[in-house]
Design a protein around this motif. Structure first.
Motif, PDB file in Angstrom:
ATOM      1  N   VAL A  95       0.862  -1.133   0.028  1.00 58.30           N
ATOM      2  CA  VAL A  95      -0.003  -0.188   0.222  1.00 58.30           C
ATOM      3  C   VAL A  95       0.880   1.150  -0.101  1.00 58.30           C
ATOM      4  CG1 VAL A  95      -1.770   1.408   1.283  1.00 58.30           C
ATOM      5  CG2 VAL A  95      -1.827  -1.164   1.302  1.00 58.30           C
ATOM      6  N   VAL A  96       0.689   2.099  -0.945  1.00 51.74           N
ATOM      7  CA  VAL A  96       1.527   3.639  -0.967  1.00 51.74           C
ATOM      8  C   VAL A  96       0.503   4.514  -1.057  1.00 51.74           C
ATOM      9  CG1 VAL A  96       3.412   2.537  -1.900  1.00 51.74           C
ATOM     10  CG2 VAL A  96       1.595   3.175  -3.480  1.00 51.74           C
ATOM     11  N   ASP A  97       0.622   5.799  -0.412  1.00 55.45           N
ATOM     12  CA  ASP A  97      -0.045   6.954  -0.409  1.00 55.45           C
ATOM     13  C   ASP A  97       0.032   7.415  -2.067  1.00 55.45           C
ATOM     14  OD1 ASP A  97      -1.114   7.267   1.883  1.00 55.45           O
ATOM     15  OD2 ASP A  97       0.920   7.832   2.844  1.00 55.45           O
ATOM     16  N   SER A  98       1.203   7.368  -2.480  1.00 51.86           N
ATOM     17  CA  SER A  98       1.438   7.945  -3.861  1.00 51.86           C
ATOM     18  C   SER A  98       2.523   6.994  -4.693  1.00 51.86           C
ATOM     19  CB  SER A  98       2.104   9.375  -3.674  1.00 51.86           C
ATOM     20  OG  SER A  98       2.699   9.620  -5.002  1.00 51.86           O
ATOM     21  N   LEU A  99       2.168   6.631  -6.169  1.00 50.62           N
ATOM     22  CA  LEU A  99       2.869   5.818  -6.868  1.00 50.62           C
ATOM     23  C   LEU A  99       4.570   6.477  -6.804  1.00 50.62           C
ATOM     24  CD1 LEU A  99       0.719   4.950 -10.209  1.00 50.62           C
ATOM     25  CD2 LEU A  99       1.583   3.502  -8.003  1.00 50.62           C
ATOM     26  N   ASP A 100       4.816   7.561  -6.420  1.00 41.99           N
ATOM     27  CA  ASP A 100       6.067   8.156  -6.325  1.00 41.99           C
ATOM     28  C   ASP A 100       6.866   7.441  -5.067  1.00 41.99           C
ATOM     29  OD1 ASP A 100       6.083  10.162  -8.239  1.00 41.99           O
ATOM     30  OD2 ASP A 100       5.498  11.759  -6.804  1.00 41.99           O
ATOM     31  N   GLU A 101       6.331   6.689  -4.265  1.00 39.16           N
ATOM     32  CA  GLU A 101       6.855   5.985  -3.105  1.00 39.16           C
ATOM     33  C   GLU A 101       7.323   4.595  -3.656  1.00 39.16           C
ATOM     34  OE1 GLU A 101       4.259   5.812   0.077  1.00 39.16           O
ATOM     35  OE2 GLU A 101       3.449   7.712  -0.414  1.00 39.16           O
ATOM     36  N   TRP A 102       6.761   4.148  -4.767  1.00 38.59           N
ATOM     37  CA  TRP A 102       7.358   2.852  -4.933  1.00 38.59           C
ATOM     38  C   TRP A 102       8.491   2.841  -5.765  1.00 38.59           C
ATOM     39  CZ3 TRP A 102       6.019  -1.984  -4.236  1.00 38.59           C
ATOM     40  CH2 TRP A 102       6.206  -2.847  -5.179  1.00 38.59           C
ATOM     41  N   SER A 103       9.305   1.802  -5.236  1.00 39.54           N
ATOM     42  CA  SER A 103      10.817   1.281  -5.923  1.00 39.54           C
ATOM     43  C   SER A 103      10.629   0.015  -6.651  1.00 39.54           C
ATOM     44  CB  SER A 103      11.427   1.189  -4.665  1.00 39.54           C
ATOM     45  OG  SER A 103      12.778   0.449  -5.055  1.00 39.54           O
ATOM     46  N   PHE A 104      11.091   0.179  -7.894  1.00 34.75           N
ATOM     47  CA  PHE A 104      11.436  -0.648  -8.777  1.00 34.75           C
ATOM     48  C   PHE A 104      12.213  -1.908  -8.621  1.00 34.75           C
ATOM     49  CE2 PHE A 104       8.932   2.704 -10.919  1.00 34.75           C
ATOM     50  CZ  PHE A 104       7.899   2.114 -11.370  1.00 34.75           C
ATOM     51  N   GLU A 105      13.274  -1.624  -7.510  1.00 34.80           N
ATOM     52  CA  GLU A 105      14.248  -2.613  -7.455  1.00 34.80           C
ATOM     53  C   GLU A 105      13.715  -3.677  -6.326  1.00 34.80           C
ATOM     54  OE1 GLU A 105      16.918  -2.631  -9.034  1.00 34.80           O
ATOM     55  OE2 GLU A 105      16.108  -0.612  -9.847  1.00 34.80           O
TER      56      GLU A 105
END
Length: 255
Positions: free
Chosen positions: A245-255
């Motif tokens: 769960v994230v507030d914003s997709l900016d928080e997602w790490s692709f690693e």
């Protein structure tokens, strides 16, 4: 975990109605930069993939080929082709549903179709409802494009495809075979297009009942972004938690 492919919802995830979600655009650009394959997965049958891609470009500055858009319409076509019941069809739906089905080689038949496809139709009439009911009673395979009972608009929650399908279910006393999220049919087809295993794919969306359950019900990891339908206060009470769960997709790490 590093995923090999992504399935991404649109409204509430990449944009909100007519309002852009900047983090959504950055998320897509990151996927493109890293050459990670993705598909936009939408239950909306009123627009063709070309229309969706054009809107993403012109309204939200997101440049993607139409091949990255997989709609419930396309999944319906693939499903009917796989069944091999015939090529006659009667459809309740908008041009975005009707035209691609006919272009795929299916033939319009209001009397004894092999398939009766029911989706959202803002020009719905009693006569269309009658024809669908009679055709199903005569043995037409009853297909519902998606289970969404409502669609959010600036006017409020309007009837969605699921509401139209429910009317036909009531009149025929038959359950439709549903195609769109959270059903397995659209998920399996999308993963097949990506040419990946379920364990290698992440389902990204803002709506627990469609996007996240599409992941949970089909053994695909899920990322709930709190930018649209499902609110932060609801997360603690969800029946089964998303993988992330994230507030914003900016928080997602692709690693």
């Amino acid at each position: 975990m590093k995923y090999q492919g992504y399935l991404i919802d649109l409204d509430g995830t990449i944009y909100r109605g007519t309002e852009p979600i900047p983090a959504g655009r950055r998320f897509v650009e990151s996927l493109q930069k890293q050459e990670i394959p993705f598909l936009f997965l939408t239950n909306n049958t009123t627009k063709t993939p070309a229309m969706v891609a054009s809107r993403l470009k012109n309204e939200f500055a997101i440049n993607v080929p139409e091949e990255t858009v997989y709609t419930a319409t396309l999944a319906t076509i693939d499903y009917m082709k796989d069944l091999h019941l015939g090529n006659k069809v009667y459809i309740i739906g908008e041009p975005g549903l009707v035209e691609p089905i006919l272009a795929a080689g299916f033939v319009w038949d209001e009397e004894t179709p092999d398939y009766v496809v029911v989706g959202l139709d803002t020009e719905l009439t009693y006569e269309k409802f009658v024809k669908a009911t009679l055709a199903i009673q005569k043995g037409g395979k009853f297909i519902g494009t998606n289970p969404d009972k409502n669609i959010p608009t600036e006017r409020g929650l309007l009837p969605g495809a699921g509401s139209v399908i429910a009317m036909v279910e009531a009149s025929t006393q038959q359950k439709a075979t549903y195609i769109g999220k959270p059903e397995a049919i659209i998920m399996d087809k999308a993963i097949e297009i990506l040419n990946l295993k379920k364990s290698e794919v992440l389902m990204v969306g803002d709506n627990y009942t469609t996007d996240i359950l599409a992941g949970i019900n089909n053994q695909v990891d899920s990322l709930l972004v709190l930018s649209g339908f499902t609110q932060k206060a609801e997360v603690a009470t969800l029946p089964e938690a998303p993988t992330y769960v994230v507030d914003s997709l900016d928080e997602w790490s692709f690693e």
